[in-house]
Design an enzyme around this catalytic site. Structure first.
Site, PDB file in Angstrom:
ATOM      1  CE  LYS A   3      13.388  43.381  44.998  1.00  0.00           C
ATOM      2  NZ  LYS A   3      12.436  44.083  44.123  1.00  0.00           N
ATOM      3  NE  ARG A  55      39.650  57.232  43.008  1.00  0.00           N
ATOM      4  CZ  ARG A  55      39.516  57.450  44.310  1.00  0.00           C
ATOM      5  NH1 ARG A  55      39.680  58.632  44.791  1.00  0.00           N
ATOM      6  NH2 ARG A  55      39.221  56.470  45.143  1.00  0.00           N
ATOM      7  CB  THR A  56      35.306  54.341  38.630  1.00  0.00           C
ATOM      8  OG1 THR A  56      36.661  54.092  38.959  1.00  0.00           O
ATOM      9  CG2 THR A  56      35.028  53.812  37.243  1.00  0.00           C
ATOM     10  NE  ARG A  96      34.460  49.802  40.047  1.00  0.00           N
ATOM     11  CZ  ARG A  96      35.409  50.572  40.570  1.00  0.00           C
ATOM     12  NH1 ARG A  96      35.451  50.776  41.861  1.00  0.00           N
ATOM     13  NH2 ARG A  96      36.323  51.123  39.803  1.00  0.00           N
ATOM     14  CG  HIS A 128      39.386  49.741  36.278  1.00  0.00           C
ATOM     15  ND1 HIS A 128      38.507  50.557  35.586  1.00  0.00           N
ATOM     16  CD2 HIS A 128      39.427  50.236  37.548  1.00  0.00           C
ATOM     17  CE1 HIS A 128      38.049  51.488  36.393  1.00  0.00           C
ATOM     18  NE2 HIS A 128      38.583  51.316  37.589  1.00  0.00           N
TER      19      HIS A 128
HETATM   20  C1  NCD Z   1      40.914  51.039  41.377  1.00  0.00           C
HETATM   21  C2  NCD Z   1      39.880  49.942  41.174  1.00  0.00           C
HETATM   22  O1  NCD Z   1      38.716  50.104  41.501  1.00  0.00           O
HETATM   23  O2  NCD Z   1      40.309  48.915  40.672  1.00  0.00           O
HETATM   24  N1  NCD Z   1      40.352  52.287  41.666  1.00  0.00           N
HETATM   25  C3  NCD Z   1      39.788  53.049  40.689  1.00  0.00           C
HETATM   26  O3  NCD Z   1      39.041  52.613  39.871  1.00  0.00           O
HETATM   27  N2  NCD Z   1      40.145  54.329  40.671  1.00  0.00           N
HETATM   28  C4  NCD Z   1      41.999  50.658  42.304  1.00  0.00           C
HETATM   29  C5  NCD Z   1      41.648  50.176  43.679  1.00  0.00           C
HETATM   30  O4  NCD Z   1      40.494  50.017  44.065  1.00  0.00           O
HETATM   31  O5  NCD Z   1      42.612  49.931  44.425  1.00  0.00           O
END
Ligand code: NCD
Length: 364
Positions: free
Chosen positions: A80, A51-52, A101, A129
């Site tokens: 590396k 999703r993200t 991320r 997040h």
């Molecule tokens: C969450 C995350 O990555 O922290 N998911 C997300 O970003 N939609 C929750 C999860 O991974 O459980």
């Protein structure tokens, strides 16, 4: 250059503005389709995501911009041994904005102080997040028509669930929010979040291990996945993984206008039969995530800000302190000075990268 690493960096007024923009995008998408023409987003995902990453990419494409990036650490020079600081300097030559991320807590922050483009934290370890929180807030706002006067239950992995930490921090700024924290003992909310968000803001909260006993008067139920990848001990994960399953039977105990949220991915903590219940809002939350990321990128790329704070001077080195959090970026990043800041109540020093309480060197 303004970045977004954690929710408190946005004022309540700014969040309101983002909500309004997201609603307007939803109603008038054509108005926005060329707003970020010629702008490039880099998605640097050192940890898995569906999703993200895709919602950031869809958001930029729908604003008329384009996207570059990678979706695993193996396909970047991190494999590396390249530092986060160098990666951030390199990406600044290619893109106008970056979403990062990373499994290490504080990695997007380190990127932001080395980049010359805005950096958005798309999730750092078990830390925070903020863009998921923007999605959560828009969903609550659209479903309930308000962000105040709510009883909100958080259920599952409250220790490692970064979305929980960021959403609590956001909710702490609204009136009359009461919180029910539902988790097994081993996965309770970290002390630093409890003290500095809930207690410092005098929020009404209770901690319990029973979902059934908590359901009857909740307005919002925020379910979370047990975060397997953060456990040092796999046996412990196996023991805890099925702690809570929301099913249609349990939902009989809840209010008829309950709003069920989940940042997804779901493993088994919400049974699929619940999806048909009108109270299930987690797929709407996905759509809202894209809208809020559009609003956020528009803001960061079009706002005229001359006060680009030089955040790299934040914090201080304290001789006999170190950060003992094994997930902190300071444990792996080359030549990154360990730096600390005093907590709001001035009681303890915290690591500026991951927020964990500093440890005295002799305590090793
Ligand atoms: C969450 C995350 O990555 O922290 N998911 C997300 O970003 N939609 C929750 C999860 O991974 O459980």
């Amino acid at each position: 250059m303004r970045s977004l690493i954690d929710i408190p960096e946005l004022s309540v007024e700014e969040i309101d503005q983002l909500l309004k923009t997201a609603c307007d995008i939803s109603e008038n998408p054509e108005k926005y389709q060329n707003k970020l023409k010629n702008k490039k987003l880099a998605t640097l995902f050192f940890e898995p995501s569906t999703r993200t990453r895709l919602s950031f990419e869809a958001a930029m494409l729908e604003l008329g911009g384009s996207v570059i990036g990678f979706s695993s650490a193996d396909s970047s020079s991190a494999s590396k041994g390249e530092s986060m600081a160098d990666t951030a300097k390199v990406i600044s030559c290619y893109a106008d904005i970056a979403a990062i991320r990373h499994p290490k807590e504080g990695a997007p922050y380190v990127a932001s102080i080395n980049a010359s483009i805005p950096v958005i934290n798309a999730g750092d370890g078990g830390h925070c997040h903020p863009t998921q929180t923007l999605a959560d807030l828009l969903t609550i706002y659209r479903e309930k028509g308000r962000l105040s006067n709510l009883k909100v239950g958080f259920c599952g992995d409250l220790k490692y669930g970064r979305t929980v930490h960021s959403l609590l921090s956001a909710l702490s700024r609204y009136e009359n929010i009461s919180i029910v924290l539902i988790s097994p003992e081993e996965l309770k909310l970290p002390g630093y979040v409890r003290r500095e968000v809930l207690e410092a803001k005098n929020m009404d909260f209770v901690q319990t291990d029973s979902l059934e006993d908590s359901l009857n008067d909740l307005d919002i139920l925020y379910m979370t996945r047990i975060q397997q990848e953060r456990f040092a001990d796999y046996e412990e994960y196996l023991r805890l993984k099925d702690s809570y399953v929301l099913d249609t039977k349990k939902l009989e105990l809840a209010k008829s206008d309950l709003c069920i949220l989940h940042p997804l991915p779901r493993v088994n903590e919400i049974s699929v039969a619940v999806d048909k219940d009108p109270r299930a809002c987690y797929f709407k939350q996905v759509m809202n995530g894209k809208l809020m990321r559009m609003a956020l990128m528009l803001k960061l790329l079009t706002e005229n800000r001359s006060d680009s704070a030089d955040t790299c001077c934040e914090g201080e080195t304290v001789e006999d302190l170190y950060c003992a959090n094994p997930r902190c970026i300071s444990t792996t990043e080359q030549e990154l000075p360990q730096k600390f800041k005093l907590s709001d109540d001035k009681a303890v020093y915290r690591c500026i990268y991951c927020d964990h309480k500093a440890t005295k060197k002799e305590e090793k």
